[in-house]
Each structure stands twice: as structure tokens, then as C-alpha cells.
Design an enzyme around this catalytic site. Structure first.
Site, PDB file in Angstrom:
ATOM      1  N   LYS A   1       0.490   2.487  -7.246  1.00  0.00           N
ATOM      2  CA  LYS A   1      -0.093   1.319  -6.552  1.00  0.00           C
ATOM      3  C   LYS A   1       0.238   1.349  -5.064  1.00  0.00           C
ATOM      4  O   LYS A   1      -0.572   0.954  -4.214  1.00  0.00           O
ATOM      5  CB  LYS A   1       0.429   0.025  -7.195  1.00  0.00           C
ATOM      6  CG  LYS A   1      -0.079  -1.260  -6.532  1.00  0.00           C
ATOM      7  CD  LYS A   1      -1.555  -1.459  -6.761  1.00  0.00           C
ATOM      8  CE  LYS A   1      -2.243  -2.590  -6.043  1.00  0.00           C
ATOM      9  NZ  LYS A   1      -1.583  -3.665  -5.448  1.00  0.00           N
TER      10      LYS A   1
ATOM     11  N   GLU B   1      -5.831   1.924   0.959  1.00  0.00           N
ATOM     12  CA  GLU B   1      -6.533   0.664   1.297  1.00  0.00           C
ATOM     13  C   GLU B   1      -6.400   0.347   2.801  1.00  0.00           C
ATOM     14  O   GLU B   1      -7.373  -0.024   3.458  1.00  0.00           O
ATOM     15  CB  GLU B   1      -5.901  -0.423   0.434  1.00  0.00           C
ATOM     16  CG  GLU B   1      -6.382  -1.826   0.583  1.00  0.00           C
ATOM     17  CD  GLU B   1      -5.581  -2.740  -0.362  1.00  0.00           C
ATOM     18  OE1 GLU B   1      -5.708  -2.592  -1.587  1.00  0.00           O
ATOM     19  OE2 GLU B   1      -4.809  -3.593   0.133  1.00  0.00           O
TER      20      GLU B   1
HETATM   21  O1  LIG Z   1      -1.978  -5.237  -3.453  1.00  0.00           O
HETATM   22  C1  LIG Z   1      -2.816  -5.841  -2.828  1.00  0.00           C
HETATM   23  C2  LIG Z   1      -4.213  -5.369  -2.734  1.00  0.00           C
HETATM   24  O2  LIG Z   1      -4.394  -4.133  -3.365  1.00  0.00           O
HETATM   25  C3  LIG Z   1      -2.371  -7.076  -2.142  1.00  0.00           C
HETATM   26  O3  LIG Z   1      -3.428  -7.871  -1.704  1.00  0.00           O
HETATM   27  C4  LIG Z   1      -1.428  -6.768  -1.040  1.00  0.00           C
HETATM   28  O4  LIG Z   1      -0.884  -7.943  -0.529  1.00  0.00           O
HETATM   29  C5  LIG Z   1      -2.104  -5.999   0.091  1.00  0.00           C
HETATM   30  O5  LIG Z   1      -1.133  -5.383   0.911  1.00  0.00           O
HETATM   31  P1  LIG Z   1      -0.793  -5.934   2.352  1.00  0.00           P
HETATM   32  O6  LIG Z   1      -0.361  -7.376   2.159  1.00  0.00           O
HETATM   33  O7  LIG Z   1       0.324  -5.071   2.848  1.00  0.00           O
HETATM   34  O8  LIG Z   1      -2.043  -5.844   3.186  1.00  0.00           O
END
Ligand SMILES: O=C(CO)[C@H](O)[C@H](O)COP(=O)(O)O
Length: 307
Positions: free
Chosen positions: A164, A171
Site C-alpha cells: 500500500k 499515487e
Molecule cells: O491511502 C490513501 C489513498 O490511497 C489516503 O487517502 C491517504 O491519506 C493518501 O495519502 P496522503 O495523505 O499522504 O496524500
């Protein structure tokens, strides 16, 4: 199957509903009594048949750590704790070892799907032994999206959160790439409707994705994004991804750059660029912008600066 669910916020609350819709009996606990099914963690544990499975869905860090430690006190041989938050995989290794001292199993599970998971299902990346995973499998089946994909037993304890973590690093970089393209399209007076261009990419192109769909939804709601400040927090997983890359000498140009872009977003002024401007002035006599000129368009800079 019966399961205890600790944390009924944005993620946990929807997961309780999706599991119940999938035929799972869920006892939920939250510090907020208005949404909690029981008054305490010990009451939650008492209500579960053995082997007891308790899924922790609270913010990563100290709250998860203390909840897991409390559950280790309350549970016994053959029970299983699932950490479904965005915990660091190194925490999983510590928690699994602590739980194992009492014969309690431990599963770490990365969960992706956000607030849309209630309807679309959650992608799940689990780490742990095959026996422990099997005890949780009906809950995984209820939570995952319909179809073949969306669940993986990624490996030993920690592998779920490690997967993850890398997912979230990717992401960051994907979002940053769309965002930079957005800025250029907006900046140059070339296309009539930037939102329409992004929307057109949603089918047939090599860059179509759910993140792109979400960007189009945001742009349709607020063309020009005037309601949103260009300020982005991070919850840790991007940093851990870059740290793991450094530990393993893996080149990680794009994810590292997208992490640093978030840090930049939090600055009103850049001390680093102030230093660059000051040195440039020192060695070449180049003009510096006065602090009061902040916000003046770079295109207006004097091109006749000395070299
Ligand atoms: O796991 C997630 C999406 O996949 C969560 O929304 C997470 O908070 C996103 O990461 P960040 O807060 O560092 O942008």
C-alpha cells in the site's frame, strides 16, 4: 462471520456498512458514542465469538499503536488482529511479534478506495500467515470490489502495508503529473476549455485513470480550482516510499519529486530560492526581486539582466 471493527470514521463507517451488506455481523466501536455499537473495546471483544477477529481502522501512528496494544491485552490464543490503516510496515513486524507472544495472529491490510469504497469496493493488500488470512477472508470478500481483482495476499506480515505504501507513492507521482499538465494547459492561452481536454482523455488514451476521472469531477465543480489553495499535506506513506528506495538504492526520481512538490506547496516563501537569488546577485550582479514584489509574474522579469 463476526468481526469487531474499531474506528468508524470516513473509512471505517463505510466499511461497516459494506461488510454488513455482504452478510458479515459487525460490532463497531468508536470513541464517538453516537456512531458506536458498544461502549468500549472490551465490550466489543466480549461480544465476538471465538476465534475473535478485530479489524483496526484508526489513524496510523500512535492511535493505531495504542489500540493494537490494548487489543493484545484483551484477546487470546487463536484470535486475529487486522490493522487496516496506513501504518508503516515496520510497525506490523513489531505488533505481530508482540501478538505472537499470546498466540494471537496478526494481519496487516492496506486499503484503497477512499470514500467511494462503500459503493465501488475497496482494493485490499494483506500480509500475514495463510491461517490468519483465512480467518479474515469472508470480510475481505465482502469489502473487495466485484470481479477478479482487488484482493491480494501479498506475503508475510508487513507485505500488505509495504504494497500500500508503494501504491501511495505511485499515487503521489500520478497526481503530480496530471497537476503539472493542468498548470501548463491553464497558463498558455491555447485551449478553450481545459476541463474538456481532461475529460476527453478519460476514454481511449494511455493516461486514462480513476485519478483523472476525479480531477475532471473537481474541475467541473470548480473550473479554475478557485476554491482550493495550492497546499498539499502528506500522511507519511510517500516519505516512507522514498526512504525505502534510499535504503535499497532504488532510483525514485518521480515519486521523490512529487513528495518534495508537496513540501514546496506549504511555503509562502522559498528560503532556498532566496539563497539562489542572493548568490546570483553576488557573483553576477544580477538583479534580485525585492520582497515586496512577491507575486509579480515571472514573465515580467527584465531579460536584460547582466550575464
Ligand atoms: O491511502 C490513501 C489513498 O490511497 C489516503 O487517502 C491517504 O491519506 C493518501 O495519502 P496522503 O495523505 O499522504 O496524500
Amino acid at each position: 462471520m463476526d468481526i469487531g471493527l474499531v474506528g468508524l470514521g470516513k473509512m471505517g463507517g463505510n466499511m461497516r456498512t459494506r461488510m454488513r451488506n455482504g452478510g458479515i455481523t459487525v460490532v463497531g466501536y468508536d470513541r464517538n458514542p453516537d456512531i458506536s455499537d458498544v461502549g468500549s473495546l472490551s465490550e466489543l471483544v466480549e461480544q465476538l465469538p471465538s476465534p475473535k477477529v478485530v479489524w483496526v481502522m484508526v489513524p496510523a501512528g500512535d492511535i493505531t499503536r495504542s489500540t493494537v496494544e490494548e487489543l493484545i491485552e484483551l484477546l487470546g490464543e487463536g484470535d486475529v488482529i487486522v490493522d487496516g490503516g496506513n501504518s508503516r510496515w515496520t510497525d506490523d513486524e513489531k505488533h505481530a511479534a508482540l501478538a505472537a507472544e499470546k498466540g494471537i495472529g496478526y494481519v496487516d491490510c492496506g486499503v484503497s478506495g477512499g470514500v467511494w469504497g462503500l459503493d465501488n469496493g475497496y482494493a485490499l493488500m494483506a500480509g500475514g500467515t495463510a491461517d490468519d488470512i483465512a480467518k479474515v477472508q469472508p470480510a475481505f470478500d465482502a469489502l473487495k470490489p466485484e470481479g477478479e481483482s482487488g484482493f491480494v495476499h501479498a506475503g508475510r506480515v508487513g507485505a500488505g502495508h509495504f504494497s500500500k505504501m508503494v501504491h501511495n507513492g505511485i499515487e503521489y507521482a500520478m497526481m503530480q503529473a496530471y497537476a503539472e499538465g493542468y498548470e501548463l494547459l491553464e497558463k498558455v492561452d491555447m485551449v478553450d476549455n481545459v476541463t474538456a481536454v481532461f475529460d476527453s482523455w478519460r476514454e481511449g488514451t494511455v493516461v486514462r485513470s480513476w485519478l483523472l476521472d476525479l480531477l475532471v469531477i473537481a474541475l467541473e465543480d470548480d473550473p479554475g480550482l478557485s476554491k482550493v489553495r495550492g497546499y498539499a499535506e502528506d500522511s507519511g506513506e510517500g516519505r516512507w516510499t522514498v526512504e525505502a528506495a534510499i535504503d535499497n538504492a532504488v532510483p525514485m526520481h518521480t515519486i521523490a519529486a512529487s513528495l518534495f512538490a508537496r513540501f514546496t506547496s506549504r511555503q509562502d516563501e522559498s528560503p532556498a530560492m532566496q539563497a539562489v537569488a542572493a548568490m546570483r546577485q553576488q557573483f553576477g550582479g544580477h538583479a534580485v526581486r525585492a520582497a515586496e514584489e512577491k507575486g509579480i509574474d515571472a514573465a515580467a522579469a527584465d531579460p536584460s539582466d547582466p550575464v
